[in-house]
Design an enzyme around this catalytic site. Sequence first.
Site, short mmCIF file in Angstrom:
data_model
loop_
_atom_site.label_atom_id
_atom_site.label_comp_id
_atom_site.label_asym_id
_atom_site.label_seq_id
_atom_site.Cartn_x
_atom_site.Cartn_y
_atom_site.Cartn_z
N GLY A 194 -22.69 -23.31 20.73
CA GLY A 194 -23.30 -22.09 20.19
C GLY A 194 -24.20 -22.40 19.00
N LYS A 248 -11.47 -10.52 14.43
CA LYS A 248 -11.57 -11.55 13.39
C LYS A 248 -10.56 -11.29 12.27
CE LYS A 248 -15.08 -14.26 14.72
NZ LYS A 248 -15.03 -15.73 14.81
N TYR A 303 -14.91 -7.13 17.51
CA TYR A 303 -15.25 -8.30 16.70
C TYR A 303 -14.59 -8.20 15.32
CZ TYR A 303 -18.25 -11.98 14.73
OH TYR A 303 -18.72 -13.13 14.14
N ASP A 318 -16.64 -25.53 24.81
CA ASP A 318 -17.37 -24.27 24.94
C ASP A 318 -17.27 -23.78 26.38
OD1 ASP A 318 -19.49 -22.18 24.71
OD2 ASP A 318 -19.89 -23.20 22.82
N ASN A 319 -17.28 -22.47 26.56
CA ASN A 319 -17.36 -21.93 27.94
C ASN A 319 -18.80 -21.55 28.29
OD1 ASN A 319 -17.85 -19.67 26.50
ND2 ASN A 319 -16.15 -18.45 27.30
N ASP A 351 -12.60 -22.49 28.19
CA ASP A 351 -12.48 -21.21 27.50
C ASP A 351 -11.24 -21.28 26.61
OD1 ASP A 351 -12.16 -18.52 26.83
OD2 ASP A 351 -13.09 -17.89 28.71
#
Length: 315
Positions: free
Chosen positions: A11, A151, A147, A32-33, A57
């Site tokens: 990312g 988080k 999100y 990473d997926n 994942d």
Amino acid sequence: MGRILVTGGSGFLGANLCVRLIADGNRVICVDNNCTGRLTNVAGLLKNKNFRFLEQDIIEPFSIEEKIDQIYNFACPASPAAYQGKNAIFTTKTCVIGALNMLQLAKQHGAVILQASTSEVYGDPTEHPQKETYSGNVNPIGIRSCYDEGKRCAESIFFDYHREEGVPIRIVRIFNTYGPNMAPDDGRVVSNFICQALEQSNITIHGDGSQTRSFCYVDDLIEIIVRVMNGPRDFTGPVNIGNPSEFTINELAKKILDKIPTPSKIIHLPLPKDDPARRNPDISLARKEFEWFPKITLDEGLDRTIDYFKKILDP
Ligand code: UDP
């Protein structure tokens, strides 16, 4: 040399981090997926003998045979455009189940684990600038909640693993960041405005553009992340990291239009629900503990980011 796992390693932030860790002489396993990450971001590392890419994942538990010393947990869609809508449940799972799996892995390996948390834990803040002691103003049922609450829950289980299981943790709360390795379709404001100007399409300002953000260039951010990971063992954070220079979205649009000759016109779109009105980090803790302050101004960082997008949009 450290043996380091980076989740979300292809990312935007993860890829910049992998490049830095390899340059410092570490061995890096990048997980990473490729949901929002892109293998092209780490293409330059794939032939390096100290770098390994693992398509995985983090919602699914996995094991790593070789011993790991450090885990940077960066896997999660981070752009509102990417985490809302059809990715919302997946985002919560990545934040919460992903964090649990990575904490379990850290415990098995006796590794230190650093969580990429976010200024979104403060929601639409009523306190300015935001200090780490501020508990936030978060809507638990809105379109950003997957999100924000995901988080927040991750921070909570990080602390529980630290207290109950003795896992060494660090939490950094990352404010708006931009720079190379962002995808052109990332959806965040800096990449949108630059790509719109370069592609001569309309510059889409949400609302009246008076909302503010404080933008940090990615190299400054990676520097403090590495320092926090390798800092004193008892320093858990959370610690705010970002650039405290605050700009309105109108000011950002003007800066980008001044730098890119383009016939693009500004248009105004509706302000998304729960879009924070102001965001500005108090970074005195990072400054005191790590003698860190961002070096790259918005003008300099935008110039570098514009050069990057020019290259990838017109290779
Ligand atoms: N924004 C905008 N135009 C865009 C994308 C974003 O005006 O094309 C606004 C967005 O509504 C927010 C700010 O820019 O007020 C920062 O948005 P971004 O998605 O970059 O990150 P956020 O801080 O909201 O997570």
